[in-house]
Motif scaffolding. Structure first.
Motif, PDB file in Angstrom:
ATOM      1  N   GLU A 485       0.830  -1.206   0.000  1.00  0.00           N
ATOM      2  CA  GLU A 485       0.000   0.000   0.000  1.00  0.00           C
ATOM      3  C   GLU A 485       0.863   1.254   0.000  1.00  0.00           C
ATOM      4  OE1 GLU A 485      -2.412  -0.572   3.444  1.00  0.00           O
ATOM      5  OE2 GLU A 485      -4.028  -1.579   2.332  1.00  0.00           O
ATOM      6  N   LYS A 486       1.941   1.230   0.786  1.00  0.00           N
ATOM      7  CA  LYS A 486       2.851   2.382   0.823  1.00  0.00           C
ATOM      8  C   LYS A 486       3.500   2.621  -0.538  1.00  0.00           C
ATOM      9  CE  LYS A 486       4.111   2.305   5.734  1.00  0.00           C
ATOM     10  NZ  LYS A 486       5.210   2.092   6.707  1.00  0.00           N
ATOM     11  N   ASP A 487       3.711   1.538  -1.263  1.00  0.00           N
ATOM     12  CA  ASP A 487       4.305   1.655  -2.594  1.00  0.00           C
ATOM     13  C   ASP A 487       3.273   2.072  -3.643  1.00  0.00           C
ATOM     14  OD1 ASP A 487       6.714   0.921  -1.554  1.00  0.00           O
ATOM     15  OD2 ASP A 487       6.572  -1.187  -2.159  1.00  0.00           O
ATOM     16  N   GLY A 488       2.055   2.312  -3.194  1.00  0.00           N
ATOM     17  CA  GLY A 488       1.012   2.773  -4.106  1.00  0.00           C
ATOM     18  C   GLY A 488       0.504   1.700  -5.043  1.00  0.00           C
ATOM     19  N   LYS A 489       0.549   0.450  -4.633  1.00  0.00           N
ATOM     20  CA  LYS A 489       0.162  -0.643  -5.516  1.00  0.00           C
ATOM     21  C   LYS A 489      -1.268  -1.103  -5.255  1.00  0.00           C
ATOM     22  CE  LYS A 489       4.894  -2.263  -6.120  1.00  0.00           C
ATOM     23  NZ  LYS A 489       5.867  -3.353  -5.933  1.00  0.00           N
ATOM     24  N   HIS A 490      -1.917  -1.586  -6.333  1.00  0.00           N
ATOM     25  CA  HIS A 490      -3.214  -2.229  -6.225  1.00  0.00           C
ATOM     26  C   HIS A 490      -2.981  -3.696  -5.877  1.00  0.00           C
ATOM     27  CE1 HIS A 490      -5.196   1.234  -8.101  1.00  0.00           C
ATOM     28  NE2 HIS A 490      -4.163   1.273  -8.913  1.00  0.00           N
ATOM     29  N   MET A 491      -3.989  -4.331  -5.245  1.00  0.00           N
ATOM     30  CA  MET A 491      -3.808  -5.728  -4.839  1.00  0.00           C
ATOM     31  C   MET A 491      -5.028  -6.578  -5.161  1.00  0.00           C
ATOM     32  SD  MET A 491      -1.878  -5.269  -1.174  1.00  0.00           S
ATOM     33  CE  MET A 491      -2.519  -3.619  -0.897  1.00  0.00           C
ATOM     34  N   LEU A 492      -4.755  -7.806  -5.587  1.00  0.00           N
ATOM     35  CA  LEU A 492      -5.772  -8.839  -5.749  1.00  0.00           C
ATOM     36  C   LEU A 492      -5.504  -9.921  -4.700  1.00  0.00           C
ATOM     37  CD1 LEU A 492      -6.167  -9.462  -9.588  1.00  0.00           C
ATOM     38  CD2 LEU A 492      -7.933  -8.688  -8.013  1.00  0.00           C
ATOM     39  N   PHE A 493      -6.531 -10.291  -3.955  1.00  0.00           N
ATOM     40  CA  PHE A 493      -6.388 -11.297  -2.901  1.00  0.00           C
ATOM     41  C   PHE A 493      -7.018 -12.606  -3.371  1.00  0.00           C
ATOM     42  CE2 PHE A 493      -6.012  -7.222  -0.954  1.00  0.00           C
ATOM     43  CZ  PHE A 493      -5.134  -7.379   0.108  1.00  0.00           C
ATOM     44  N   MET A 494      -6.359 -13.743  -3.015  1.00  0.00           N
ATOM     45  CA  MET A 494      -6.814 -15.056  -3.459  1.00  0.00           C
ATOM     46  C   MET A 494      -6.990 -15.993  -2.267  1.00  0.00           C
ATOM     47  SD  MET A 494      -4.393 -15.570  -6.836  1.00  0.00           S
ATOM     48  CE  MET A 494      -5.176 -17.130  -7.257  1.00  0.00           C
ATOM     49  N   ALA A 495      -8.063 -16.799  -2.327  1.00  0.00           N
ATOM     50  CA  ALA A 495      -8.333 -17.769  -1.259  1.00  0.00           C
ATOM     51  C   ALA A 495      -8.870 -19.055  -1.870  1.00  0.00           C
ATOM     52  CB  ALA A 495      -9.341 -17.200  -0.265  1.00  0.00           C
ATOM     53  N   ASN A 496      -8.574 -20.164  -1.188  1.00  0.00           N
ATOM     54  CA  ASN A 496      -9.019 -21.488  -1.627  1.00  0.00           C
ATOM     55  C   ASN A 496      -9.636 -22.181  -0.411  1.00  0.00           C
ATOM     56  OD1 ASN A 496      -7.443 -24.493  -2.871  1.00  0.00           O
ATOM     57  ND2 ASN A 496      -9.402 -23.639  -3.421  1.00  0.00           N
ATOM     58  N   GLN A 497     -10.908 -22.615  -0.576  1.00  0.00           N
ATOM     59  CA  GLN A 497     -11.609 -23.224   0.558  1.00  0.00           C
ATOM     60  C   GLN A 497     -11.621 -22.282   1.771  1.00  0.00           C
ATOM     61  OE1 GLN A 497     -13.189 -25.497  -1.265  1.00  0.00           O
ATOM     62  NE2 GLN A 497     -13.075 -26.962   0.439  1.00  0.00           N
ATOM     63  N   HIS A 498     -11.798 -20.998   1.465  1.00  0.00           N
ATOM     64  CA  HIS A 498     -11.880 -19.953   2.491  1.00  0.00           C
ATOM     65  C   HIS A 498     -10.601 -19.808   3.310  1.00  0.00           C
ATOM     66  CE1 HIS A 498     -16.102 -20.239   1.402  1.00  0.00           C
ATOM     67  NE2 HIS A 498     -16.282 -19.066   1.988  1.00  0.00           N
ATOM     68  N   GLN A 499      -9.481 -20.266   2.738  1.00  0.00           N
ATOM     69  CA  GLN A 499      -8.178 -20.064   3.359  1.00  0.00           C
ATOM     70  C   GLN A 499      -7.314 -19.227   2.399  1.00  0.00           C
ATOM     71  OE1 GLN A 499      -7.233 -21.017   6.504  1.00  0.00           O
ATOM     72  NE2 GLN A 499      -9.398 -21.643   6.677  1.00  0.00           N
ATOM     73  N   PRO A 500      -6.601 -18.220   2.922  1.00  0.00           N
ATOM     74  CA  PRO A 500      -5.785 -17.374   2.031  1.00  0.00           C
ATOM     75  C   PRO A 500      -4.671 -18.173   1.369  1.00  0.00           C
ATOM     76  CG  PRO A 500      -5.244 -16.943   4.327  1.00  0.00           C
ATOM     77  CD  PRO A 500      -6.441 -17.842   4.351  1.00  0.00           C
ATOM     78  N   ILE A 501      -4.474 -17.933   0.053  1.00  0.00           N
ATOM     79  CA  ILE A 501      -3.394 -18.628  -0.646  1.00  0.00           C
ATOM     80  C   ILE A 501      -2.408 -17.651  -1.289  1.00  0.00           C
ATOM     81  CG2 ILE A 501      -4.752 -20.694  -1.096  1.00  0.00           C
ATOM     82  CD1 ILE A 501      -5.196 -19.673  -3.954  1.00  0.00           C
ATOM     83  N   GLY A 502      -2.763 -16.354  -1.364  1.00  0.00           N
ATOM     84  CA  GLY A 502      -1.794 -15.439  -1.953  1.00  0.00           C
ATOM     85  C   GLY A 502      -2.352 -14.055  -2.232  1.00  0.00           C
ATOM     86  N   VAL A 503      -1.419 -13.153  -2.607  1.00  0.00           N
ATOM     87  CA  VAL A 503      -1.750 -11.772  -2.958  1.00  0.00           C
ATOM     88  C   VAL A 503      -0.932 -11.397  -4.196  1.00  0.00           C
ATOM     89  CG1 VAL A 503      -1.683  -9.352  -2.259  1.00  0.00           C
ATOM     90  CG2 VAL A 503      -2.256 -11.116  -0.578  1.00  0.00           C
TER      91      VAL A 503
END
Length: 684
Positions: A485-503
């Motif tokens: 966020e400080k670097d001014g970047k947009h983010m997509l969040f990913m989850a599998n079976q309601h568990q986080p797997i990556g950004v």
């Protein structure tokens, strides 16, 4: 009261009663030319009438009549009115010159006096108002020739004077016509539901009350509101923001924006010249009537030169008692070239700039643009594209790697037209990653995507969507997310079976022409190139070093942008600010020159002095180059007029030049100066 006196398709003439048009031609011209669809305006003050040529697909005579009724006459500004010369005037004067040259003097008077009568009358009217200007000099010079029965010299002076005036006015009219053409919107084919029938038609055939069927990729053709369905709309043309917004029942839509995804039905509420995107046309029209400081200064200089000419002529006559010398001196008028060349040069440069996709709002904007020494760039949308690129792929599961995570995301995101999704798909294609089989994709508009891989649910979207709506916890990545966020970047969040797997982190793409533009600005005399960004200090410093800028201001807020510009001005700098968003408008107004990008918001373009019509940053450097050329041309024309006319006057005072030769040389100089100014219209 406004009444239609004559009408043919595309042209209408109005007669006004109860209101005098005397002195208000320029105000009316600017007000009507600012209406999208108006091509030309002619005001006849003597007949109290207005003739308007217009585009029938955008306007009707009734709409124009209503606009005339709506004009706020309390805001009207009076200006000096001049005779509008035509080719017919020039032809008549040339015929009069031939008659004065080849027929006996007693008959030549019959053709000369009527043709020079208007010039003599204007001079007499100016004297009656206790003013001494160009009109008086012209009248005295021509009057002396008539009194001496030198009708050939009188007609030669009148013919050259009318030719010079026609050239200036014609250049202005051409500039007006070109800028009016730029205000015409492009048309598209749209699907419409009208009277329970669906059919495809041109966007310029829409009427208020039509129902337009919107699909992905459609340009919204008019202002209106959504009555059914949901769509994601890219409003970059209005707001400058590349991320689409959600529009559903009751939400407003605006002409010129684009449907990114979804389907909906829209009720048309405004069309043609009434739409939001048409309002900027008024600002464009105003640019034609604005006078620069240089133009004001040359006008004042010209008026002083009139007194000098009168004084020298009087002195010559007192010493020589030679009325022919007096006429020769009075026929040398510095003011013609000085007064006419500057506005013609500015309008010619505006014409040339417009053909290259650059809107320069008047002579003052050109003058200030040539004087700036500091250029401040707002980063987003100016130094960078609205397009995004993948910079970070962060995995939270040991059994997956970054490439596999990106491949999964791209395989699902390829079903979406969102800019973030397209950036992920482009990154996967660039790395030649394989397609991953997945289940049906469920698109949750403005939130994210749902799918499945090997019968396990997959979620991709915003943090808010995954955490608040799906119960996925990303707190273990808090430090990483904060840094992104400080670097001014947009983010997509990913989850599998309601568990986080990556950004996945993404950032704006630097424009390809940035470095060439910056170097061109330095070559044109800009001493300080400044970055203004909402990014962190570290990120701003990195970009500043990469682009070899002189200064940066980081973590800028919308409120602080104008303050930064003001502080630079207090340090003695003349500042140009380049921006595109709504929050840039205060800084654009505060700067000595505000420059809005092609995809800038309406408000930004209205506040700016220069607008790029094409989405290419090189336009910034090109506008500076044109401004420098304009000022160089204006200054050289002033010097040329001063030196040549001084030489002609000296020759006339010493008796080396007769009135005919004096008139020919003086008016020839004026035409030469005007020709140089007109030549600037040619595109570089």
């Amino acid at each position: 009261m406004v009444a239609i006196r004559h009408h043919i398709p595309g042209r209408v003439r109005f007669r006004l009663s109860g209101i005098s048009l005397d002195g208000f031609s320029e105000w009316i011209h600017a007000g009507l030319l600012g209406i999208q669809g108006v091509k030309s305006v002619r005001v006849n003050e003597a007949a109290n009438s207005i003739a308007v040529e217009y585009d029938q697909t955008l306007l009707s005579k009734e709409q124009l009549e209503e606009r005339l009724h709506q004009l706020d006459w309390s805001q009207a500004t009076e200006s000096e009115t001049e005779h509008q010369y035509t080719r017919g005037d020039i032809a008549l004067n040339l015929l009069g010159l031939l008659a004065a040259s080849f027929v006996p003097a007693r008959y030549a008077a019959l053709t000369t006096v009527p043709l020079v009568g208007n010039t003599l009358l204007e001079g007499a009217e100016q004297l009656s108002e206790a003013k001494v200007g160009t009109e008086v000099l012209d009248a005295v010079a021509i009057g002396l020739s008539v009194a001496r029965k030198d009708y050939r010299t009188a007609m030669l002076t009148q013919a050259l004077l009318s030719a010079g005036e026609y050239m200036e006015q014609q250049t202005s009219r051409n500039s007006d016509t070109l800028l009016a053409d730029l205000m015409q919107p492009s048309t598209t084919q749209v699907w419409v539901r009208r009277n329970d029938q669906e059919f495809q038609t041109s966007s310029d055939e829409l009427v208020v009350g039509d129902h337009v069927l919107l699909s992905p990729g459609d340009a919204i053709p008019a202002d209106g509101s959504i009555i059914s369905g949901k769509v994601l709309v890219n409003q970059a043309s209005l707001t400058g923001e590349p991320v689409p917004v959600r529009r559903e029942d009751g939400a407003a839509t605006y002409a010129g924006t684009v449907v990114q995804d979804g389907n909906a039905e829209m009720l048309v509420e405004k069309v043609g010249s009434e739409t939001t995107t048409a309002r900027i046309a008024g600002v464009i029209a105003q640019s034609l009537s604005e006078k620069s400081q240089t133009q004001v200064a040359t006008t004042q200089m010209a008026e002083r030169r009139v007194n000098i000419t009168l004084a020298i002529g009087s002195l010559v006559f007192a010493l020589t008692r030679d009325i022919e010398r007096l006429a020769s001196v009075f026929l040398v008028d510095y003011s013609c070239a000085l007064k006419l060349s500057t506005p013609v040069a500015f309008k010619s440069i505006m014409y040339s700039a417009a053909k290259q996709g650059l809107l320069l709002k008047g002579g003052r904007a050109i003058e200030n643009l040539a004087a700036v020494d500091t250029c401040v760039f707002d980063k987003t949308g100016t130094l960078t594209y609205g397009d995004l690129e993948v910079t970070d792929v962060i995995c939270l599961r040991e059994q997956r790697n970054a490439q596999e995570l990106l491949a999964i995301a791209a395989s699902v995101e390829e079903h979406c037209n969102h800019p973030l999704a397209q950036a992920v798909v482009d990154a996967a294609h660039h790395q030649k990653l394989p397609h991953i089989d997945h289940g049906e994709v469920d698109y949750v508009i403005a939130h994210g995507l749902k799918s499945s891989i090997k019968d396990m649910e997959l979620l991709i979207g915003s943090r808010h969507f995954l955490e608040c709506h799906e119960g996925v916890d990303f707190s273990q990545l808090e430090d990483t997310i904060t840094q992104l966020e400080k670097d001014g970047k947009h983010m997509l969040f990913m989850a599998n079976q309601h568990q986080p797997i990556g950004v996945i982190g993404l950032r704006d793409t630097l424009r390809e022409e940035v470095k060439e533009t910056l170097q061109s600005l330095r070559d044109s005399g800009i001493k300080n190139l400044v970055l203004l960004t909402g990014d962190t200090v570290a990120k701003a410093r990195q970009l500043t070093e990469e682009l070899e800028l002189d200064l940066f201001f980081a973590q800028a807020t919308p409120e602080s942008k104008a303050t930064v510009v003001e502080e630079l001005q207090k340090q003695g700098h003349s500042v140009m600010f380049v921006g595109d968003g709504v929050n840039d408008a205060p800084a654009l107004s505060q700067a000595d020159v505000g420059l809005a990008m092609a995809n800038g918001t309406d408000l930004a373009q209205m506040a700016a002095d220069v607008v790029l019509m094409n989405d290419n940053l090189l336009g910034v450097a090109q506008s500076r180059k044109l401004a420098n050329e304009a000022m160089k041309l204006v200054k050289s024309n002033i010097r040329l007029a001063e030196w040549v006319n001084s030489g002609i006057m000296l020759g006339a005072a010493l008796g080396y030049l007769n009135p005919a030769t004096s008139a020919l040389l003086h008016n020839g100089t004026t035409l030469a100066v005007l020709s140089r100014a007109v030549a600037a219209r040619q595109a570089r």
